[in-house]
Design a protein around this motif. Structure first.
Motif, short mmCIF file in Angstrom:
data_model
loop_
_atom_site.label_atom_id
_atom_site.label_comp_id
_atom_site.label_asym_id
_atom_site.label_seq_id
_atom_site.Cartn_x
_atom_site.Cartn_y
_atom_site.Cartn_z
N ASP A 181 0.83 -1.21 0.00
CA ASP A 181 0.00 0.00 0.00
C ASP A 181 0.86 1.26 0.00
OD1 ASP A 181 -2.30 -1.58 0.05
OD2 ASP A 181 -2.33 -1.63 2.24
N GLY A 182 1.96 1.22 -0.75
CA GLY A 182 2.82 2.38 -0.91
C GLY A 182 3.87 2.57 0.16
N GLN A 183 3.90 1.71 1.18
CA GLN A 183 4.88 1.83 2.26
C GLN A 183 5.98 0.79 2.08
OE1 GLN A 183 4.72 4.35 4.58
NE2 GLN A 183 3.02 4.97 3.25
N PRO A 184 7.26 1.22 1.98
CA PRO A 184 8.35 0.26 1.77
C PRO A 184 8.45 -0.75 2.91
CG PRO A 184 9.09 2.51 1.36
CD PRO A 184 7.73 2.62 2.00
N VAL A 185 8.57 -2.03 2.53
CA VAL A 185 8.64 -3.09 3.54
C VAL A 185 9.80 -4.05 3.32
CG1 VAL A 185 6.16 -3.01 4.02
CG2 VAL A 185 7.04 -4.60 2.28
N GLY A 186 10.40 -4.07 2.12
CA GLY A 186 11.44 -5.06 1.89
C GLY A 186 12.30 -4.77 0.68
N TYR A 187 13.38 -5.52 0.59
CA TYR A 187 14.36 -5.39 -0.49
C TYR A 187 14.45 -6.72 -1.22
CZ TYR A 187 19.03 -5.31 -2.65
OH TYR A 187 20.08 -5.41 -3.53
N PHE A 188 14.52 -6.65 -2.56
CA PHE A 188 14.56 -7.86 -3.37
C PHE A 188 15.57 -7.71 -4.50
CE2 PHE A 188 10.37 -7.11 -1.64
CZ PHE A 188 10.13 -8.29 -0.95
N GLU A 189 16.17 -8.83 -4.87
CA GLU A 189 17.08 -8.87 -6.01
C GLU A 189 16.58 -9.93 -6.98
OE1 GLU A 189 21.16 -7.69 -3.56
OE2 GLU A 189 20.86 -9.76 -4.24
N TRP A 211 15.66 -15.07 -7.49
CA TRP A 211 15.47 -13.90 -6.63
C TRP A 211 15.98 -14.17 -5.22
CZ3 TRP A 211 12.37 -14.84 -2.41
CH2 TRP A 211 11.42 -15.87 -2.52
N HIS A 212 16.37 -13.09 -4.57
CA HIS A 212 16.62 -13.06 -3.13
C HIS A 212 15.67 -12.01 -2.55
CE1 HIS A 212 20.86 -13.89 -4.75
NE2 HIS A 212 20.46 -15.04 -4.22
N GLY A 213 15.30 -12.16 -1.29
CA GLY A 213 14.39 -11.18 -0.72
C GLY A 213 14.46 -11.11 0.79
N LEU A 214 14.11 -9.95 1.31
CA LEU A 214 13.98 -9.77 2.74
C LEU A 214 12.82 -8.83 3.02
CD1 LEU A 214 15.06 -6.75 3.99
CD2 LEU A 214 17.19 -7.63 3.05
N ILE A 215 12.10 -9.12 4.09
CA ILE A 215 11.09 -8.20 4.61
C ILE A 215 11.69 -7.55 5.85
CG2 ILE A 215 8.81 -7.98 5.66
CD1 ILE A 215 8.68 -8.38 2.69
N GLY A 216 11.89 -6.25 5.78
CA GLY A 216 12.56 -5.54 6.86
C GLY A 216 11.63 -5.05 7.95
N GLU A 217 10.35 -4.86 7.62
CA GLU A 217 9.39 -4.34 8.60
C GLU A 217 8.65 -5.49 9.26
OE1 GLU A 217 9.33 -1.21 9.34
OE2 GLU A 217 10.68 -0.60 7.71
N VAL A 218 8.81 -5.62 10.57
CA VAL A 218 8.16 -6.70 11.31
C VAL A 218 6.64 -6.64 11.13
CG1 VAL A 218 7.76 -7.68 13.61
CG2 VAL A 218 10.04 -6.85 12.98
N SER A 219 6.10 -5.43 11.06
CA SER A 219 4.65 -5.28 10.91
C SER A 219 4.15 -5.82 9.58
CB SER A 219 4.27 -3.79 11.02
OG SER A 219 4.90 -3.04 10.00
N ALA A 232 3.67 -12.06 -5.94
CA ALA A 232 3.89 -10.84 -6.73
C ALA A 232 5.25 -10.86 -7.41
CB ALA A 232 3.76 -9.62 -5.83
N LEU A 233 6.29 -11.24 -6.68
CA LEU A 233 7.63 -11.24 -7.25
C LEU A 233 7.75 -12.27 -8.36
CD1 LEU A 233 10.36 -9.83 -6.97
CD2 LEU A 233 11.03 -11.61 -5.34
#
Length: 296
Positions: A181-189, A211-219, A232-233
């Protein structure tokens, strides 16, 4: 009504002749019935210009149309936010350890993908990384012990600037920020597997991507949301290159939380193997399997 189809009345159709609006409307109908294999359209809708641009067919005798879920979800509109790249089908350039590969187009900029996932109640989007915009949040994510356990990149901001600069200069890699919803939550390659270190560990094809991925926001964690970003990815990767028939991965074998999503999202564990720095599971997701089995 057949059990695997949804027949729609003309009154239910959007009044606009906008192809993207029509595609979003079709997507919402499939989301309402996640088991339907196709949507049947009445004559008027089947003859409309937006419908004619979607994968399906028109019955010559009745003028009615049918849109197939699998074909519809493989068309770029309305989710792919940049033009589909032009890939060179012929000719190879030298790759690592003799793994020659096609010449790749430049990575896109800005917003590249956006889709609403009804079951998770969120819109997932991906943007190309911009270092000046994204470095602070990337630094915070990488220095979270939960993320650092898997990525091992808990370093200073300047060191992580160098990390991103290296990634952005690497033609086989595409780094993106994922948002809910427009709020950054993770980084992906997203990477071309044949040029990657993984390419040496299996019979890598010229169009395979991983791909590699991480979700940085616990919420942002949780089963429904994690399933949404993986879908999605994977969806984005298949849309971006029509020749990509296989998406691969190499998560750590002890990443149980991620691996438990594999089967439901059409990822199969092929084998376990050892990188110099970790023991990994080789994961494969075939295009036909993904679009026939996974309810986007």
């Amino acid at each position: 009504m057949t059990p695997d189809a949804t027949i729609l009345s003309q009154a239910a159709l959007p009044s606009s002749n906008d192809p993207e609006l029509f595609a979003r409307w079709v997507d919402a109908r499939f989301a309402e019935d996640r088991t339907s294999a196709h949507i049947d359209l009445p004559h008027e809708a089947a003859q409309a210009q937006p419908a004619s641009r979607l994968p399906g067919y028109v019955d010559r005798s009745t003028g009615a149309g049918r849109i197939h879920r699998s074909g519809f979800l493989q068309s770029p509109e309305p989710w792919l936010k940049h033009p589909q790249a032009r890939f060179q089908m012929a000719g190879l350039i030298p790759g690592p350890d003799g793994r020659d590969h096609p010449l790749r187009p430049a990575n896109p900029k800005g917003l590249v993908y956006e889709r609403f996932f009804a079951d998770a109640g969120i819109t997932v989007s991906f943007h190309a990384v911009e270092i000046e915009r994204d470095l602070d949040i990337f630094h915070r994510w990488q220095n979270d012990p939960r993320v650092a356990y898997f990525w091992e990149e808990d370093r200073s901001k300047e060191e992580l600037r160098g990390f991103l600069e290296n990634r952005l200069s690497d033609p086989h890699n595409f780094s993106i920020i994922g948002s809910y919803d427009g709020q950054p939550v993770g980084y992906f390659e997203v990477y071309w597997a044949r040029e990657d270190r993984l390419g040496a560990y299996y019979e890598s094809g010229p169009w395979d991507r991983g791909w590699h991925g991480l979700i940085g926001e616990v919420s942002a964690l949780g089963r429904a949301r994690t399933s949404a970003w993986i879908r999605a990815l994977t969806h984005y990767i298949f849309l971006d290159c029509p020749m990509t028939d296989l998406v691969v991965g190499e998560p750590r074998v002890d990443n149980a939380k991620l691996l438990r999503y594999a089967d439901a999202l059409a990822y199969s564990k092929i084998k376990e193997f050892d990188f110099p720095h970790k023991r990994s599971a080789l994961m494969h997701c075939a295009r036909d399997d993904f679009f026939s089995r996974v309810a986007l």
